[in-house]
Design an enzyme around this catalytic site. Sequence first.
Site, PDB file in Angstrom:
ATOM      1  N   ARG A 179       0.804  -1.212   0.000  1.00  0.00           N
ATOM      2  CA  ARG A 179       0.000   0.000   0.000  1.00  0.00           C
ATOM      3  C   ARG A 179       0.843   1.271   0.000  1.00  0.00           C
ATOM      4  O   ARG A 179       0.628   2.182  -0.798  1.00  0.00           O
ATOM      5  CB  ARG A 179      -0.935   0.017   1.224  1.00  0.00           C
ATOM      6  CG  ARG A 179      -2.131  -0.860   1.096  1.00  0.00           C
ATOM      7  CD  ARG A 179      -2.424  -1.555   2.395  1.00  0.00           C
ATOM      8  NE  ARG A 179      -1.427  -2.580   2.620  1.00  0.00           N
ATOM      9  CZ  ARG A 179      -1.572  -3.851   2.213  1.00  0.00           C
ATOM     10  NH1 ARG A 179      -2.686  -4.221   1.672  1.00  0.00           N
ATOM     11  NH2 ARG A 179      -0.611  -4.746   2.393  1.00  0.00           N
ATOM     12  N   THR A 180       1.788   1.354   0.911  1.00  0.00           N
ATOM     13  CA  THR A 180       2.541   2.599   1.043  1.00  0.00           C
ATOM     14  C   THR A 180       3.354   2.852  -0.219  1.00  0.00           C
ATOM     15  O   THR A 180       3.320   3.943  -0.806  1.00  0.00           O
ATOM     16  CB  THR A 180       3.453   2.534   2.284  1.00  0.00           C
ATOM     17  OG1 THR A 180       2.667   2.119   3.395  1.00  0.00           O
ATOM     18  CG2 THR A 180       4.077   3.888   2.582  1.00  0.00           C
ATOM     19  N   LYS A 200      27.941  -2.788   0.413  1.00  0.00           N
ATOM     20  CA  LYS A 200      29.405  -2.708   0.305  1.00  0.00           C
ATOM     21  C   LYS A 200      30.020  -1.950   1.479  1.00  0.00           C
ATOM     22  O   LYS A 200      31.207  -1.643   1.466  1.00  0.00           O
ATOM     23  CB  LYS A 200      29.780  -2.002  -1.006  1.00  0.00           C
ATOM     24  CG  LYS A 200      29.376  -2.783  -2.243  1.00  0.00           C
ATOM     25  CD  LYS A 200      29.556  -1.948  -3.499  1.00  0.00           C
ATOM     26  CE  LYS A 200      28.865  -2.607  -4.684  1.00  0.00           C
ATOM     27  NZ  LYS A 200      28.626  -1.657  -5.776  1.00  0.00           N
ATOM     28  N   ARG A 237      11.322   3.553   3.640  1.00  0.00           N
ATOM     29  CA  ARG A 237      10.859   2.608   4.673  1.00  0.00           C
ATOM     30  C   ARG A 237      12.045   1.728   5.027  1.00  0.00           C
ATOM     31  O   ARG A 237      12.766   1.258   4.158  1.00  0.00           O
ATOM     32  CB  ARG A 237       9.711   1.747   4.173  1.00  0.00           C
ATOM     33  CG  ARG A 237       9.421   0.588   5.122  1.00  0.00           C
ATOM     34  CD  ARG A 237       8.224  -0.204   4.747  1.00  0.00           C
ATOM     35  NE  ARG A 237       6.988   0.526   4.976  1.00  0.00           N
ATOM     36  CZ  ARG A 237       5.781  -0.029   4.932  1.00  0.00           C
ATOM     37  NH1 ARG A 237       5.659  -1.317   4.674  1.00  0.00           N
ATOM     38  NH2 ARG A 237       4.693   0.683   5.151  1.00  0.00           N
ATOM     39  N   HIS A 292       4.754   5.837  11.480  1.00  0.00           N
ATOM     40  CA  HIS A 292       4.246   5.687  10.103  1.00  0.00           C
ATOM     41  C   HIS A 292       3.267   6.845   9.888  1.00  0.00           C
ATOM     42  O   HIS A 292       2.057   6.636   9.772  1.00  0.00           O
ATOM     43  CB  HIS A 292       3.566   4.320   9.968  1.00  0.00           C
ATOM     44  CG  HIS A 292       3.296   3.884   8.559  1.00  0.00           C
ATOM     45  ND1 HIS A 292       3.593   4.653   7.448  1.00  0.00           N
ATOM     46  CD2 HIS A 292       2.740   2.734   8.071  1.00  0.00           C
ATOM     47  CE1 HIS A 292       3.232   3.994   6.355  1.00  0.00           C
ATOM     48  NE2 HIS A 292       2.728   2.830   6.711  1.00  0.00           N
TER      49      HIS A 292
HETATM   50  N1   CP Z   1      -0.452  -0.068   5.802  1.00  0.00           N
HETATM   51  C1   CP Z   1       0.772  -0.312   5.275  1.00  0.00           C
HETATM   52  O1   CP Z   1       1.781   0.316   5.631  1.00  0.00           O
HETATM   53  O2   CP Z   1       0.791  -1.282   4.310  1.00  0.00           O
HETATM   54  P1   CP Z   1       2.073  -1.747   3.499  1.00  0.00           P
HETATM   55  O3   CP Z   1       2.992  -2.427   4.469  1.00  0.00           O
HETATM   56  O4   CP Z   1       1.551  -2.654   2.411  1.00  0.00           O
HETATM   57  O5   CP Z   1       2.735  -0.514   2.936  1.00  0.00           O
END
Ligand code: CP
Length: 325
Positions: free
Chosen positions: A70-71, A102, A123, A151
Site C-alpha cells: 500500500r505505502t 558494500k 521505509r 508511520h
Molecule cells: N499499511 C501499510 O503500511 O501497508 P504496506 O505495508 O503494504 O505498505
Amino acid sequence: MAVLFKKPQQEQLASFFNKDILNAAQFRLEDIETIMNTAGHYEQLLIDKKVIKDMEGKVMAALFFEPSTRTRLSFETAMLRLGGAVITVAESETNQISSTAKGETIQDAISVIDGYADVIVIRNPVTGTADRAAQAALHPVINGGDGSGQHPTQGLLDIYTIMKAKGRVEGLTIALVGDLKYGRTVHSLVDFFALYGCDLILASPEALKMPPEIVRNLRAGGINVKEIDSLKEAVADADVLYVTRVQKERFPIVAEYDQVKDLFIVDQDLLREAKEGMIILHPLPRVNEIALEVDSYPGALYFQQAHNGLFVRMAILALVTGSVL
Ligand code: CP
C-alpha cells in the site's frame, strides 16, 4: 468532497515547502487541515478525470527496505498521477542499497540519491532511519514506516478516512485494538487523535500493550485513555474501531507470537455489541484479526482507507515540494 474540504490557501501551502515528514508529533491541527484540504482537492480532480501536472519534471525516490504494497504503490501512483516520475532501487528485497551492502552508510547513500531526486520516501526496519536520512538530504524525506517507530502518512490517511466517514474527528471515541506494542501505525495515530481531543480505548492482550511512555504522554496531555484487555468492551463504546495485525516479524521469539496471534478476532458475533454507526479501520495487510464475513458490514472501511492513501500521499508529495498549482 466540496462539503468537507476547503480549497487550501496559499500561505498554508507555503508552510510545508521543503519539510520532512518524519513523525506525527511534528504536526499541528492547522497542518493536518492543510493536508486534508489538499487531499480533498486532488481527490476531486481525479473524480473529475483531470490530468494533473503539478509535479511534472520532478522525481521521487522510493527507497523501501521492508516489504510494502500500500505505502509503496500509493506513493508511486501519487507521483505518477501528479505528472512526476519515480526512481527506485532494484535490490530492495535484500533490505539494502547495493552501496550499503558494500559498507556505505545510509547517510552517504542518501546524500547521493538526494542529487537525483526532488523528494525521498523511505521505509526501513530500523527505527530512526528516516530521521538519519533527513539529516543527510537537502530535499524533503518522507518516513514510509521505520521499524516499530512511526508511520505518519498512514496516520494522516486514517484521519482523512474518518473525516470522510464521520464528518469530524473531534469528540470521537476511538478504540485501538490488537498489537499496540509493535504496530507503528498506532504509535503515530495516537498523537493525531490527541490533537483532536479524542477519548482513547487501548484494547490488547497484556503482552501487546501500548508502550507505557506513550500512554503516560497522552495522559499528561489531558487525553482520556482507558487500557483494557477485552475486545467486547472496546466495541461497545467505540465510534471508530481501529484493528491492527499482530506484527509477527517484530517478535524476537516466534513462540511468543503464537501465544497471542489468535486472541483478538473481530467477527460478526462481536459486531452485535457495536455502537450504532461504528466504523472499522485497519491499516492492512490483514491476517486473521478481521474475519472475512465482516467485509460486508457497512462500516467496514479498510479498503476505502487504503484507497484514500493515494489522495493523501499526492497532497504530501505536492506540499513538501511546493508543487500544488
Ligand atoms: N499499511 C501499510 O503500511 O501497508 P504496506 O505495508 O503494504 O505498505
